[in-house]
Design a protein around this motif. Structure first.
Motif, PDB file in Angstrom:
ATOM      1  N   GLY A   1       0.571  -1.225   0.092  1.00 51.18           N
ATOM      2  CA  GLY A   1       0.028  -0.091   0.107  1.00 51.18           C
ATOM      3  C   GLY A   1       0.754   1.309  -0.132  1.00 51.18           C
ATOM      4  N   ASN A   2       0.159   2.516   0.090  1.00 49.81           N
ATOM      5  CA  ASN A   2       0.776   3.598   0.019  1.00 49.81           C
ATOM      6  C   ASN A   2       0.781   4.325   1.248  1.00 49.81           C
ATOM      7  N   GLY A   3       0.500   3.765   2.489  1.00 52.64           N
ATOM      8  CA  GLY A   3       0.713   4.252   3.697  1.00 52.64           C
ATOM      9  C   GLY A   3      -0.618   4.109   4.408  1.00 52.64           C
ATOM     10  N   SER A   4      -1.793   3.989   3.793  1.00 56.92           N
ATOM     11  CA  SER A   4      -3.001   3.517   4.295  1.00 56.92           C
ATOM     12  C   SER A   4      -2.914   2.010   5.090  1.00 56.92           C
ATOM     13  N   LYS A   5      -3.417   1.914   6.363  1.00 50.79           N
ATOM     14  CA  LYS A   5      -3.630   0.971   6.858  1.00 50.79           C
ATOM     15  C   LYS A   5      -4.902   0.091   6.754  1.00 50.79           C
ATOM     16  N   ASP A   6      -5.656   0.762   5.955  1.00 55.45           N
ATOM     17  CA  ASP A   6      -7.256   0.262   5.579  1.00 55.45           C
ATOM     18  C   ASP A   6      -7.160  -0.858   4.682  1.00 55.45           C
ATOM     19  N   GLU A   7      -7.231  -2.004   5.127  1.00 55.62           N
ATOM     20  CA  GLU A   7      -7.149  -3.137   4.116  1.00 55.62           C
ATOM     21  C   GLU A   7      -8.305  -3.453   3.173  1.00 55.62           C
ATOM     22  N   CYS A   8      -9.460  -2.458   3.417  1.00 57.32           N
ATOM     23  CA  CYS A   8     -10.456  -2.400   2.637  1.00 57.32           C
ATOM     24  C   CYS A   8     -10.394  -1.365   1.347  1.00 57.32           C
ATOM     25  N   ALA A   9      -9.085  -0.863   1.396  1.00 57.47           N
ATOM     26  CA  ALA A   9      -8.933   0.341   0.427  1.00 57.47           C
ATOM     27  C   ALA A   9      -8.271  -0.141  -0.809  1.00 57.47           C
ATOM     28  N   PRO A  10      -8.801  -0.781  -1.993  1.00 59.96           N
ATOM     29  CA  PRO A  10      -8.275  -0.818  -2.986  1.00 59.96           C
ATOM     30  C   PRO A  10      -7.092   0.172  -3.633  1.00 59.96           C
TER      31      PRO A  10
END
Length: 132
Positions: A16-25
């Motif tokens: 990812g790009n720094g987001s820890k949200d696993e639901c953020a494609p």
């Protein structure tokens, strides 16, 4: 009969790009859990995934709260494509004052479009295991 999951190799990786949200494609970490390897190639050509070189394709995964299904998931690195745009595993040239998408320049290169990204040396080391 499938065997018990086990750790075969361990490397520092980013997702990812720094987001820890696993639901953020295309932004977040991959969902926790085990992944089935669907295939691997030493000559993956960019496309929608936006990378070249060694790649291991892993299964799609639904995030923990079911909001999103994560698709087109790979373990990959940053490698230079050759003149025919077929990756050859080499590093591209260093670009003054900017990051090159074809060269591993440092820890910031662990960021990805939500795939798992490891160094070129580590993915080359992982491939003999993937070949088995």
């Amino acid at each position: 009969m499938p065997g018990k999951d086990k750790v075969i190799k361990s490397y520092r990786a980013g997702s990812g790009n720094g987001s820890k949200d696993e639901c953020a494609p295309m932004r977040g970490w991959l969902p926790n859990g085990s992944y089935k390897v669907l295939g691997h190639a030493k000559h993956k050509k960019g496309g929608r995934s936006g990378f070249n070189g060694y790649a291991i394709h892993v299964q799609d995964k639904v995030c923990k709260n079911g909001r999103a299904k994560r698709t087109e998931l790979f373990i990959h690195s940053e490698m230079k494509p050759d003149s025919e745009m077929k990756p050859d595993g080499r590093q591209g040239p260093k670009l003054p004052g900017q990051d090159s998408p074809y060269r591993w320049d440092g820890a910031g290169d662990h960021y990805s479009l939500a795939c798992v990204k490891i160094t070129p040396a580590h993915i080359r080391d992982l491939f003999p295991t993937a070949d088995r």
